[in-house]
Design a protein around this motif. Structure first.
Motif, PDB file in Angstrom:
ATOM      1  N   ILE A  12     -59.944  46.983 -16.228  1.00  0.00           N
ATOM      2  CA  ILE A  12     -59.674  46.409 -14.898  1.00  0.00           C
ATOM      3  C   ILE A  12     -58.388  46.991 -14.290  1.00  0.00           C
ATOM      4  O   ILE A  12     -58.286  47.124 -13.071  1.00  0.00           O
ATOM      5  CB  ILE A  12     -59.624  44.855 -14.940  1.00  0.00           C
ATOM      6  CG1 ILE A  12     -59.816  44.271 -13.534  1.00  0.00           C
ATOM      7  CG2 ILE A  12     -58.337  44.337 -15.531  1.00  0.00           C
ATOM      8  CD1 ILE A  12     -61.218  44.296 -13.028  1.00  0.00           C
ATOM      9  N   HIS A  53     -51.310  37.255 -21.115  1.00  0.00           N
ATOM     10  CA  HIS A  53     -50.821  37.040 -19.744  1.00  0.00           C
ATOM     11  C   HIS A  53     -49.541  36.194 -19.725  1.00  0.00           C
ATOM     12  O   HIS A  53     -48.584  36.497 -19.003  1.00  0.00           O
ATOM     13  CB  HIS A  53     -51.887  36.338 -18.890  1.00  0.00           C
ATOM     14  CG  HIS A  53     -53.108  37.174 -18.663  1.00  0.00           C
ATOM     15  ND1 HIS A  53     -54.245  36.699 -18.058  1.00  0.00           N
ATOM     16  CD2 HIS A  53     -53.391  38.467 -18.981  1.00  0.00           C
ATOM     17  CE1 HIS A  53     -55.164  37.652 -17.995  1.00  0.00           C
ATOM     18  NE2 HIS A  53     -54.669  38.725 -18.566  1.00  0.00           N
ATOM     19  N   LYS A  59     -63.841  46.426 -25.579  1.00  0.00           N
ATOM     20  CA  LYS A  59     -62.477  46.313 -25.037  1.00  0.00           C
ATOM     21  C   LYS A  59     -61.509  46.920 -26.038  1.00  0.00           C
ATOM     22  O   LYS A  59     -61.841  47.068 -27.223  1.00  0.00           O
ATOM     23  CB  LYS A  59     -62.107  44.835 -24.814  1.00  0.00           C
ATOM     24  CG  LYS A  59     -62.966  44.132 -23.782  1.00  0.00           C
ATOM     25  CD  LYS A  59     -62.664  44.576 -22.370  1.00  0.00           C
ATOM     26  CE  LYS A  59     -63.769  44.190 -21.436  1.00  0.00           C
ATOM     27  NZ  LYS A  59     -63.639  44.661 -20.093  1.00  0.00           N
ATOM     28  N   SER A  69     -55.346  54.369 -23.528  1.00  0.00           N
ATOM     29  CA  SER A  69     -55.558  53.763 -22.198  1.00  0.00           C
ATOM     30  C   SER A  69     -54.745  54.524 -21.150  1.00  0.00           C
ATOM     31  O   SER A  69     -55.217  54.743 -20.029  1.00  0.00           O
ATOM     32  CB  SER A  69     -55.140  52.290 -22.194  1.00  0.00           C
ATOM     33  OG  SER A  69     -56.020  51.526 -22.972  1.00  0.00           O
ATOM     34  N   ASN A  86     -56.401  38.483 -22.012  1.00  0.00           N
ATOM     35  CA  ASN A  86     -56.139  37.087 -21.640  1.00  0.00           C
ATOM     36  C   ASN A  86     -54.980  36.455 -22.417  1.00  0.00           C
ATOM     37  O   ASN A  86     -54.128  35.775 -21.836  1.00  0.00           O
ATOM     38  CB  ASN A  86     -57.400  36.241 -21.890  1.00  0.00           C
ATOM     39  CG  ASN A  86     -58.611  36.772 -21.137  1.00  0.00           C
ATOM     40  OD1 ASN A  86     -58.483  37.707 -20.356  1.00  0.00           O
ATOM     41  ND2 ASN A  86     -59.761  36.186 -21.366  1.00  0.00           N
ATOM     42  N   ASP A 141     -48.503  50.456 -20.706  1.00  0.00           N
ATOM     43  CA  ASP A 141     -49.553  49.996 -21.611  1.00  0.00           C
ATOM     44  C   ASP A 141     -49.092  50.264 -23.033  1.00  0.00           C
ATOM     45  O   ASP A 141     -48.360  51.229 -23.284  1.00  0.00           O
ATOM     46  CB  ASP A 141     -50.891  50.728 -21.318  1.00  0.00           C
ATOM     47  CG  ASP A 141     -52.092  50.017 -21.930  1.00  0.00           C
ATOM     48  OD1 ASP A 141     -52.142  49.875 -23.170  1.00  0.00           O
ATOM     49  OD2 ASP A 141     -52.967  49.601 -21.167  1.00  0.00           O
ATOM     50  N   GLU A 176     -54.351  38.830 -13.674  1.00  0.00           N
ATOM     51  CA  GLU A 176     -55.790  38.789 -13.901  1.00  0.00           C
ATOM     52  C   GLU A 176     -56.230  37.432 -14.460  1.00  0.00           C
ATOM     53  O   GLU A 176     -55.448  36.702 -15.041  1.00  0.00           O
ATOM     54  CB  GLU A 176     -56.234  39.931 -14.845  1.00  0.00           C
ATOM     55  CG  GLU A 176     -56.767  41.153 -14.116  1.00  0.00           C
ATOM     56  CD  GLU A 176     -57.923  40.831 -13.151  1.00  0.00           C
ATOM     57  OE1 GLU A 176     -58.549  39.779 -13.274  1.00  0.00           O
ATOM     58  OE2 GLU A 176     -58.175  41.655 -12.260  1.00  0.00           O
ATOM     59  N   GLN A 221     -61.564  37.376  -8.039  1.00  0.00           N
ATOM     60  CA  GLN A 221     -62.095  38.119  -6.887  1.00  0.00           C
ATOM     61  C   GLN A 221     -63.563  37.850  -6.597  1.00  0.00           C
ATOM     62  O   GLN A 221     -64.083  38.361  -5.623  1.00  0.00           O
ATOM     63  CB  GLN A 221     -61.828  39.621  -7.041  1.00  0.00           C
ATOM     64  CG  GLN A 221     -62.907  40.417  -7.713  1.00  0.00           C
ATOM     65  CD  GLN A 221     -62.835  40.264  -9.215  1.00  0.00           C
ATOM     66  OE1 GLN A 221     -62.459  39.227  -9.730  1.00  0.00           O
ATOM     67  NE2 GLN A 221     -63.195  41.293  -9.947  1.00  0.00           N
TER      68      GLN A 221
HETATM   69  N1  NAD Z   1     -61.344  39.840 -12.368  1.00  0.00           N
HETATM   70  C1  NAD Z   1     -62.330  40.326 -13.098  1.00  0.00           C
HETATM   71  O1  NAD Z   1     -63.488  40.301 -12.701  1.00  0.00           O
HETATM   72  C2  NAD Z   1     -62.017  40.957 -14.404  1.00  0.00           C
HETATM   73  C3  NAD Z   1     -62.867  41.920 -14.943  1.00  0.00           C
HETATM   74  C4  NAD Z   1     -62.526  42.494 -16.168  1.00  0.00           C
HETATM   75  C5  NAD Z   1     -61.388  42.061 -16.818  1.00  0.00           C
HETATM   76  N2  NAD Z   1     -60.603  41.104 -16.270  1.00  0.00           N
HETATM   77  C6  NAD Z   1     -59.408  40.620 -16.954  1.00  0.00           C
HETATM   78  O2  NAD Z   1     -58.455  41.678 -16.996  1.00  0.00           O
HETATM   79  C7  NAD Z   1     -57.727  41.640 -18.210  1.00  0.00           C
HETATM   80  C8  NAD Z   1     -57.885  42.980 -18.926  1.00  0.00           C
HETATM   81  O3  NAD Z   1     -59.242  43.196 -19.185  1.00  0.00           O
HETATM   82  P1  NAD Z   1     -59.819  44.647 -19.435  1.00  0.00           P
HETATM   83  O4  NAD Z   1     -61.276  44.529 -19.298  1.00  0.00           O
HETATM   84  O5  NAD Z   1     -59.111  45.633 -18.600  1.00  0.00           O
HETATM   85  O6  NAD Z   1     -59.429  44.849 -20.976  1.00  0.00           O
HETATM   86  P2  NAD Z   1     -59.141  46.228 -21.747  1.00  0.00           P
HETATM   87  O7  NAD Z   1     -59.139  45.898 -23.172  1.00  0.00           O
HETATM   88  O8  NAD Z   1     -60.074  47.264 -21.227  1.00  0.00           O
HETATM   89  O9  NAD Z   1     -57.673  46.624 -21.243  1.00  0.00           O
HETATM   90  C9  NAD Z   1     -56.529  45.878 -21.556  1.00  0.00           C
HETATM   91  C10 NAD Z   1     -55.361  46.848 -21.644  1.00  0.00           C
HETATM   92  O10 NAD Z   1     -54.152  46.101 -21.825  1.00  0.00           O
HETATM   93  C11 NAD Z   1     -53.386  46.793 -22.814  1.00  0.00           C
HETATM   94  N3  NAD Z   1     -52.430  45.854 -23.401  1.00  0.00           N
HETATM   95  C12 NAD Z   1     -52.641  44.925 -24.361  1.00  0.00           C
HETATM   96  N4  NAD Z   1     -51.513  44.203 -24.586  1.00  0.00           N
HETATM   97  C13 NAD Z   1     -50.578  44.714 -23.749  1.00  0.00           C
HETATM   98  C14 NAD Z   1     -49.227  44.396 -23.493  1.00  0.00           C
HETATM   99  N5  NAD Z   1     -48.608  43.394 -24.135  1.00  0.00           N
HETATM  100  N6  NAD Z   1     -48.549  45.125 -22.584  1.00  0.00           N
HETATM  101  C15 NAD Z   1     -49.162  46.149 -21.918  1.00  0.00           C
HETATM  102  N7  NAD Z   1     -50.443  46.491 -22.114  1.00  0.00           N
HETATM  103  C16 NAD Z   1     -51.148  45.778 -23.007  1.00  0.00           C
HETATM  104  C17 NAD Z   1     -54.386  47.352 -23.762  1.00  0.00           C
HETATM  105  O11 NAD Z   1     -53.845  48.405 -24.540  1.00  0.00           O
HETATM  106  C18 NAD Z   1     -55.473  47.812 -22.809  1.00  0.00           C
HETATM  107  O12 NAD Z   1     -55.261  49.126 -22.364  1.00  0.00           O
HETATM  108  C19 NAD Z   1     -58.275  40.461 -18.988  1.00  0.00           C
HETATM  109  O13 NAD Z   1     -57.499  39.337 -18.722  1.00  0.00           O
HETATM  110  C20 NAD Z   1     -59.653  40.262 -18.409  1.00  0.00           C
HETATM  111  O14 NAD Z   1     -60.146  38.944 -18.524  1.00  0.00           O
HETATM  112  C21 NAD Z   1     -60.885  40.570 -15.074  1.00  0.00           C
END
Ligand code: NAD
Length: 400
Positions: A39, A108, A192, A65, A105, A60, A125, A154
Motif C-alpha cells: 500500500i 501503527h 505480505k 521493499s 497493523n 522501511d 493506514e 478509502q
Molecule cells: N486502505 C487499504 O485498503 C489497505 C490496503 C492494503 C493494506 N492496507 C494497510 O496498510 C498497511 C501495510 O499493508 P501492506 O499491504 O502494504 O503490507 P506489506 O507487508 O506489503 O508492507 C508493509 C511494509 O512495512 C514495512 N515495515 C514493517 N515494520 C516497519 C517499521 N517499524 N518501520 C518501517 N517500515 C516497516 C515492511 O518492511 C513492509 O515493507 C497495513 O496496515 C494494512 O492493513 C490498507
C-alpha cells in the motif's frame, strides 16, 4: 466549493471534475512514506498521479521493499527520493510536510509514538491499531494533535459506495432506512512482508484487519450507535496448513455478523475469502425502496473492475442499474480509484480546505464493531456494544 460530506458529490461529478487532473495544481507538498510495501507503493503512485504532492522520501525496515519502491517509482517518475536510514531523520527533515504510516497493523501505534513529536500532518493506514486500548490512546492523541490525522478508510471513495451514500444521505431517496447489508467475496489474503496478515496477533484479526472498512461504512450508513453485535466466523479453507517461522496461521477466512443500531437500523455483514474473484455488495432498504451497490473485480493482472448502482425507487433513473466505474486513469490507479480521491481529501486538508475524511474517532467505532464481532464469534454470545466498550476501557472516549 466547501464540501461538508464525502458523499456530497457523486462519483460521476468527481470523475468529471478531475478529468483534467494534471491541471489541479503543482506538487507543492512533500511526503514521507513510512513502510513502502504494497500500500505504501500504491500511495507513492497515486500521489504522483494526482500531482499535488510529491514523494520526498521513504523509510522501511526491509531492504527489498525499498528496492521494489525504487524500481517501480522510476517507471513513472524521473524525480529522485530520499531513503532514510532511520525514522527520526526522516520525520525531522524540515523538507517533509506530511507523513504516511503504511506499516503493518501491529506497528501503527508504535510508529505513531515515535513520530508524534513532529506535529506533522499524518495519514495512518487502516486499521488504526490492533488493540482497542491503543486505538483509544490514538484518539486521545488526535484530539490535541496540531496537524490533521486522516485514516486510510478509502472505501468511502469507491464510486458505488459514494453514490449509495449520496442517494441515501444527500437525496433522501429511500426515506428512513431500515436495513443495511454488506458482503465481500474474495480470494485469500495476499502475501505480505513477513506474512503479518496470517496471524491475529499482528493483524488484529480478520474482521479488524480487513473488515474495518465495511464496519466504517455500515456505521456511517446506519447513522447511529451500534447496540448489539452477533457473529460467527472460522478458518475453513485458507492457510489451514500455513506456517511461518514455526508458527501456525490462525486467521478467519469467513464470517457472518449481524448488528442492531440505536435508531432501529438492522445490519449484516458477510465475508468469504475463498472465492475466485472479488465481489462486494452494499444493499440498503428504506421506506421508499432499495439500493444495491456492487463492485466486481479480480486479482488477475490487467483486469478492470466494474462498479454499479441500482436505485429501486419508483421513477429513479438508475432503477435498472447504472455503471459508475471510475474512468481512466483513475480506476487503475489503486483500489479502483478510491485511493485517488482519498489523496485528494488529504491534500485538500493540507491546503486548509474542509473534508470529512476518516477520523480516529470513526476508526475506533469501526474497530469496536469488528472487535465485538470477533468476541461474539469466540464466545458464541450476543455482545452488548456499550458494555463491551466499557469493559475495554473506552467509556471515556466514546459518546453514546
Ligand atoms: N486502505 C487499504 O485498503 C489497505 C490496503 C492494503 C493494506 N492496507 C494497510 O496498510 C498497511 C501495510 O499493508 P501492506 O499491504 O502494504 O503490507 P506489506 O507487508 O506489503 O508492507 C508493509 C511494509 O512495512 C514495512 N515495515 C514493517 N515494520 C516497519 C517499521 N517499524 N518501520 C518501517 N517500515 C516497516 C515492511 O518492511 C513492509 O515493507 C497495513 O496496515 C494494512 O492493513 C490498507
Amino acid at each position: 466549493m466547501t464540501r461538508s460530506h464525502f458523499y456530497n458529490e457523486t462519483s460521476t461529478e468527481r470523475a468529471e471534475r478531475v478529468k483534467d487532473y494534471s491541471a489541479q495544481g503543482e506538487p507543492g507538498f512533500k511526503l514521507l512514506i513510512v513502510g513502502c510495501g504494497m500500500i505504501g507503493r500504491e500511495h507513492m503512485r497515486v500521489a504522483t498521479l494526482l500531482g499535488r504532492a510529491r514523494i520526498h522520501g521513504v523509510y522501511d525496515v526491509d531492504a527489498n521493499s525499498i528496492s521494489l519502491a525504487q524500481e517501480e517509482f522510476a517507471k513513472y517518475s524521473a524525480q529522485p527520493f530520499q531513503v532514510y536510514q532511520d525514522l527520526q531523520t526522516g520525520c525531522a527533515d524540515p523538507e517533509v510536510d506530511a507523513i504516511f504510516i503504511c506499516t503493518p497493523n501491529f506497528t501503527h501505534f508504535d510508529v505513531l509514538q515515535q513520530i508524534k513529536h513532529s506535529g506533522k500532518p499524518l495519514f495512518i493506514e487502516k486499521p488504526m491499531a490492533t488493540r482497542l486500548q491503543d486505538a483509544r490512546s490514538m484518539l486521545l492523541l488526535a484530539q490535541d494533535y496540531p496537524g490533521i490525522i486522516q485514516l486510510g478508510m478509502q472505501y468511502r471513495y469507491k464510486s458505488q459506495y459514494l453514490d449509495a451514500f449520496h442517494e441515501v444521505k444527500q437525496q433522501g431517496s429511500l426515506g428512513a432506512i431500515k436495513t443495511v447489508t454488506m458482503s465481500e467475496y474474495r480470494p485469500p489474503f495476499l502475501d505480505k512482508v513477513k506474512q503479518w496478515n496470517k496471524f491475529n496477533e499482528y493483524s488484529g484479526g480478520t474482521l479488524v484487519e480487513k473488515c474495518c472498512h465495511y464496519f466504517d461504512l455500515i456505521n456511517l450508513m446506519a447513522g447511529a450507535r451500534v447496540e448489539t453485535v452477533y457473529a460467527m466466523s472460522g478458518q475453513a479453507v485458507n492457510f489451514v496448513d500455513f506456517e511461518y517461522e514455526g508458527r501456525q496461521s490462525d486467521i478467519d477466512d469467513h464470517a457472518l455478523v449481524v448488528m442492531r443500531y440505536s435508531n432501529g437500523v438492522k445490519a449484516s455483514f458477510t465475508l468469504n475469502m475463498f472465492s475466485q474473484e472479488l465481489y462486494e455488495e452494499l444493499g440498503v432498504t428504506g421506506e421508499k425502496g432499495r439500493i444495491l451497490a456492487t463492485e466486481r473485480s479480480s486479482f488477475t493482472a490487467g483486469t478492470r473492475s466494474k462498479a454499479s448502482i441500482m436505485v429501486e425507487v419508483a421513477g429513479h433513473p438508475a432503477y435498472t442499474g447504472l455503471d459508475v466505474t471510475y474512468p481512466d486513469p483513475i480506476e487503475p490507479s489503486g483500489h479502483h480509484g478510491a485511493t485517488f480521491f482519498e489523496h485528494e481529501a488529504f491534500i485538500d486538508q493540507l491546503e486548509g480546505k474542509a473534508q470529512d475524511s476518516a477520523t480516529c474517532e470513526q476508526g475506533l467505532w469501526a474497530m469496536l464493531v469488528a472487535s465485538a464481532a470477533q468476541h461474539s464469534a469466540a464466545t458464541g454470545e450476543v455482545v452488548a456494544a456499550k458494555d463491551y466498550a466499557t469493559a475495554q476501557g473506552l467509556a471515556d472516549v466514546l459518546v453514546w
